[in-house]
Design a protein around this motif. Structure first.
Motif, PDB file in Angstrom:
ATOM      1  N   MET A 137       0.868  -1.325  -0.073  1.00  0.00           N
ATOM      2  CA  MET A 137       0.015   0.124   0.008  1.00  0.00           C
ATOM      3  C   MET A 137       0.940   1.278   0.265  1.00  0.00           C
ATOM      4  N   LYS A 138       0.344   2.269  -0.418  1.00  0.00           N
ATOM      5  CA  LYS A 138       0.936   3.609  -0.533  1.00  0.00           C
ATOM      6  C   LYS A 138       0.692   4.249   0.597  1.00  0.00           C
ATOM      7  N   SER A 139       1.844   4.942   1.272  1.00  0.00           N
ATOM      8  CA  SER A 139       1.856   6.062   2.395  1.00  0.00           C
ATOM      9  C   SER A 139       2.351   7.105   2.014  1.00  0.00           C
ATOM     10  N   ILE A 140       2.046   8.178   2.928  1.00  0.00           N
ATOM     11  CA  ILE A 140       2.700   9.359   2.752  1.00  0.00           C
ATOM     12  C   ILE A 140       3.481   9.584   4.229  1.00  0.00           C
ATOM     13  N   VAL A 141       4.892   9.720   4.045  1.00  0.00           N
ATOM     14  CA  VAL A 141       5.657   9.713   5.057  1.00  0.00           C
ATOM     15  C   VAL A 141       6.474  10.834   5.439  1.00  0.00           C
ATOM     16  N   LEU A 142       6.680  11.172   6.594  1.00  0.00           N
ATOM     17  CA  LEU A 142       7.600  12.419   7.114  1.00  0.00           C
ATOM     18  C   LEU A 142       9.085  11.877   6.934  1.00  0.00           C
ATOM     19  N   SER A 143       9.611  12.809   6.149  1.00  0.00           N
ATOM     20  CA  SER A 143      11.140  12.703   5.632  1.00  0.00           C
ATOM     21  C   SER A 143      12.016  12.527   6.926  1.00  0.00           C
ATOM     22  N   ASN A 144      11.691  13.182   7.911  1.00  0.00           N
ATOM     23  CA  ASN A 144      12.589  13.305   8.954  1.00  0.00           C
ATOM     24  C   ASN A 144      11.696  13.498  10.431  1.00  0.00           C
ATOM     25  N   PRO A 145      11.048  12.450  10.965  1.00  0.00           N
ATOM     26  CA  PRO A 145      10.192  12.414  12.006  1.00  0.00           C
ATOM     27  C   PRO A 145      10.735  13.192  13.139  1.00  0.00           C
ATOM     28  N   ILE A 193       7.359  12.376   1.616  1.00  0.00           N
ATOM     29  CA  ILE A 193       7.519  11.455   0.718  1.00  0.00           C
ATOM     30  C   ILE A 193       6.647  10.274   0.679  1.00  0.00           C
ATOM     31  N   PHE A 194       6.780   9.446  -0.558  1.00  0.00           N
ATOM     32  CA  PHE A 194       5.909   8.315  -0.669  1.00  0.00           C
ATOM     33  C   PHE A 194       6.692   7.242  -0.530  1.00  0.00           C
ATOM     34  N   GLU A 223      -1.848  12.667  -4.145  1.00  0.00           N
ATOM     35  CA  GLU A 223      -0.356  12.878  -4.235  1.00  0.00           C
ATOM     36  C   GLU A 223      -0.202  14.702  -4.147  1.00  0.00           C
ATOM     37  N   GLU A 224      -1.341  15.186  -3.865  1.00  0.00           N
ATOM     38  CA  GLU A 224      -1.253  16.712  -3.369  1.00  0.00           C
ATOM     39  C   GLU A 224      -1.248  17.065  -1.999  1.00  0.00           C
ATOM     40  N   ILE A 225      -0.644  16.434  -1.426  1.00  0.00           N
ATOM     41  CA  ILE A 225      -0.713  16.506   0.208  1.00  0.00           C
ATOM     42  C   ILE A 225       0.201  17.525   0.327  1.00  0.00           C
ATOM     43  N   ALA A 234      -7.273  27.978   4.055  1.00  0.00           N
ATOM     44  CA  ALA A 234      -8.324  26.926   3.878  1.00  0.00           C
ATOM     45  C   ALA A 234      -9.732  27.106   3.827  1.00  0.00           C
ATOM     46  N   GLY A 235      -9.999  28.230   4.702  1.00  0.00           N
ATOM     47  CA  GLY A 235     -11.562  28.637   4.811  1.00  0.00           C
ATOM     48  C   GLY A 235     -12.630  27.538   5.225  1.00  0.00           C
ATOM     49  N   GLY A 236     -11.956  26.310   5.883  1.00  0.00           N
ATOM     50  CA  GLY A 236     -12.933  25.337   6.394  1.00  0.00           C
ATOM     51  C   GLY A 236     -12.030  24.078   6.065  1.00  0.00           C
ATOM     52  N   LYS A 237     -12.704  23.021   6.005  1.00  0.00           N
ATOM     53  CA  LYS A 237     -12.136  21.671   6.106  1.00  0.00           C
ATOM     54  C   LYS A 237     -11.448  21.200   4.871  1.00  0.00           C
ATOM     55  N   LEU A 238      -9.992  21.171   4.729  1.00  0.00           N
ATOM     56  CA  LEU A 238      -9.371  20.459   3.691  1.00  0.00           C
ATOM     57  C   LEU A 238      -9.454  18.969   3.784  1.00  0.00           C
ATOM     58  N   VAL A 239      -9.774  18.484   2.652  1.00  0.00           N
ATOM     59  CA  VAL A 239      -9.901  16.916   2.542  1.00  0.00           C
ATOM     60  C   VAL A 239      -8.921  16.372   1.466  1.00  0.00           C
ATOM     61  N   VAL A 240      -8.515  15.141   1.582  1.00  0.00           N
ATOM     62  CA  VAL A 240      -7.504  14.469   0.678  1.00  0.00           C
ATOM     63  C   VAL A 240      -8.495  13.195   0.297  1.00  0.00           C
ATOM     64  N   LYS A 241      -8.679  13.118  -0.999  1.00  0.00           N
ATOM     65  CA  LYS A 241      -9.383  11.682  -1.326  1.00  0.00           C
ATOM     66  C   LYS A 241      -8.605  10.945  -2.059  1.00  0.00           C
ATOM     67  N   LEU A 242      -8.544   9.475  -2.149  1.00  0.00           N
ATOM     68  CA  LEU A 242      -7.827   8.461  -2.409  1.00  0.00           C
ATOM     69  C   LEU A 242      -8.619   7.771  -3.932  1.00  0.00           C
ATOM     70  N   GLY A 243      -7.872   7.565  -4.746  1.00  0.00           N
ATOM     71  CA  GLY A 243      -8.077   6.811  -6.003  1.00  0.00           C
ATOM     72  C   GLY A 243      -9.094   7.625  -6.584  1.00  0.00           C
ATOM     73  N   GLY A 244      -9.991   6.915  -7.177  1.00  0.00           N
ATOM     74  CA  GLY A 244     -11.186   7.560  -8.111  1.00  0.00           C
ATOM     75  C   GLY A 244     -12.372   7.928  -7.324  1.00  0.00           C
ATOM     76  N   ASN A 245     -12.315   7.756  -6.106  1.00  0.00           N
ATOM     77  CA  ASN A 245     -13.695   7.728  -5.402  1.00  0.00           C
ATOM     78  C   ASN A 245     -13.988   9.327  -5.307  1.00  0.00           C
TER      79      ASN A 245
END
Length: 326
Positions: free
Chosen positions: A1-9, A16-17, A301-303, A315-326
């Motif tokens: 699975m793909k994950s978004i990872v902090l480069s230097n926690p 990074i992915f 990919e736009e995180i 932002a002006g409100g809640k920012l949301v990230v969607k996965l795949g073609g959903n």
């Protein structure tokens, strides 16, 4: 699975992915196939290395489908929302295609809303509901001041309070955003200031303050409520710096109640997630009672762009990230 990872926690990082195996089933936990997740200020502080607990995979909330649940708490294939329970702090978070969450931090949420619309709800609405109706004990007819009203958290609190029959005043740092607050049902908009208590009309009787700005306006907030009033601190929009000096004997008005709520308590015995009516909230959103649509939606990919928008105050409100073609 793909994950978004902090480069230097733990230090200032970029994203990074990376690929990881799908989490294995574990008793008392739910593996979720993530469909969308909300973006939160806490994750921005984690990216800057400013949070006490930081996992390399960030993200504190999500919505999706149950992939596995060996304890049977939730049916495989069920729609669920998840938040906290160590997500993004002590266990891999929701910036991924799958995550594994303690069952105590998962809630069923059947709805006709899109995944992106559902993703705008869990963290903001669960926390706002708890602050208003547990910590502040808000009731019909009371007057509430929300400091930081145009944030996603603030807008959630305003929706819930107005729907409960409260009279709501809200602050913003940008007068151009007053229209957003008025459209939510706010009766009065004030320009946020560290000396707001001095600026408000003396005849204005305020029962409760929900302080989302943080320590920089805490002492000021205590002097805004009338005797018997309550102040709940639950946000850090003004930064994480502590109060330099606090002497209750000299700086706290008599007869005022102060408390704090942090959403990291969700899922503990004292703060069960089941206490929050997330299903009813989703139904109210679907029925148009709340204006709760995401302000912006990003692809996985736009995180980095999503965080840039949040950090620049756009932002002006809640920012949301969607996965795949959903």
């Amino acid at each position: 699975m793909k994950s978004i990872v902090l480069s230097n926690p733990g230090q200032p990082s970029t994203y990074i992915f990376k690929d990881f195996p799908i989490p294995e089933p574990l008793p008392g936990h739910v593996v979720i196939e993530i469909k969308a997740f909300g973006i939160n200020h806490a994750e921005m502080h984690m990216r800057h290395g400013q949070w006490p607990e930081i996992h390399e995979v960030s993200g504190i909330e999500c919505v999706g489908i149950v992939h596995s649940c060996p304890g049977g708490e939730f049916a495989v294939g069920a729609k669920v929302a998840a938040l906290m329970g160590g997500l993004g702090r002590t266990i891999p978070g929701s910036y991924a295609e799958y995550t594994r969450v303690p069952a105590s931090n998962v809630a069923s949420i059947e709805s006709s809303l899109s995944w992106e619309e559902l993703a705008a709800l869990p963290e903001s609405y669960a926390t706002a509901w708890t602050c208003l109706f547990r910590n502040l004990e808000l009731t019909n007819g009371q007057t509430l001041l929300v400091r930081g009203g145009t944030s996603a958290f603030g807008q959630a609190a305003i929706n819930l309070a107005v729907n409960a029959g409260a009279k709501v005043i809200a602050t913003t740092r940008n007068p151009d955003r007053a229209k957003i607050l008025l459209e939510l049902g706010v009766q009065r908009v004030e320009l946020e200031s560290p000396k707001l208590a001095e600026m408000l009309p003396k005849e204005l009787a305020i029962d409760s303050v929900l302080n989302l700005i943080g320590n920089s306006v805490l002492l000021d907030s205590l002097f805004i409520v009338q005797r018997g009033g309550r102040v709940c601190q639950a946000g850090w929009l003004g930064g994480l710096a502590p109060i330099a000096e606090f002497n209750p004997f000299l700086q706290m008005p008599s007869g005022v109640h102060f408390n704090f709520f942090g959403s990291f308590h969700f899922g503990t015995p004292g703060f069960p997630l089941s206490d929050v009516p997330l299903q009813k909230i989703a139904e109210d959103v679907a029925a148009g009672r709340f204006k709760a649509k995401p302000s912006q939606i990003f692809q996985f990919e736009e995180i980095a762009e999503a965080h840039k928008v949040m950090e620049e105050g756009r932002a002006g409100g809640k920012l949301v990230v969607k996965l795949g073609g959903n």
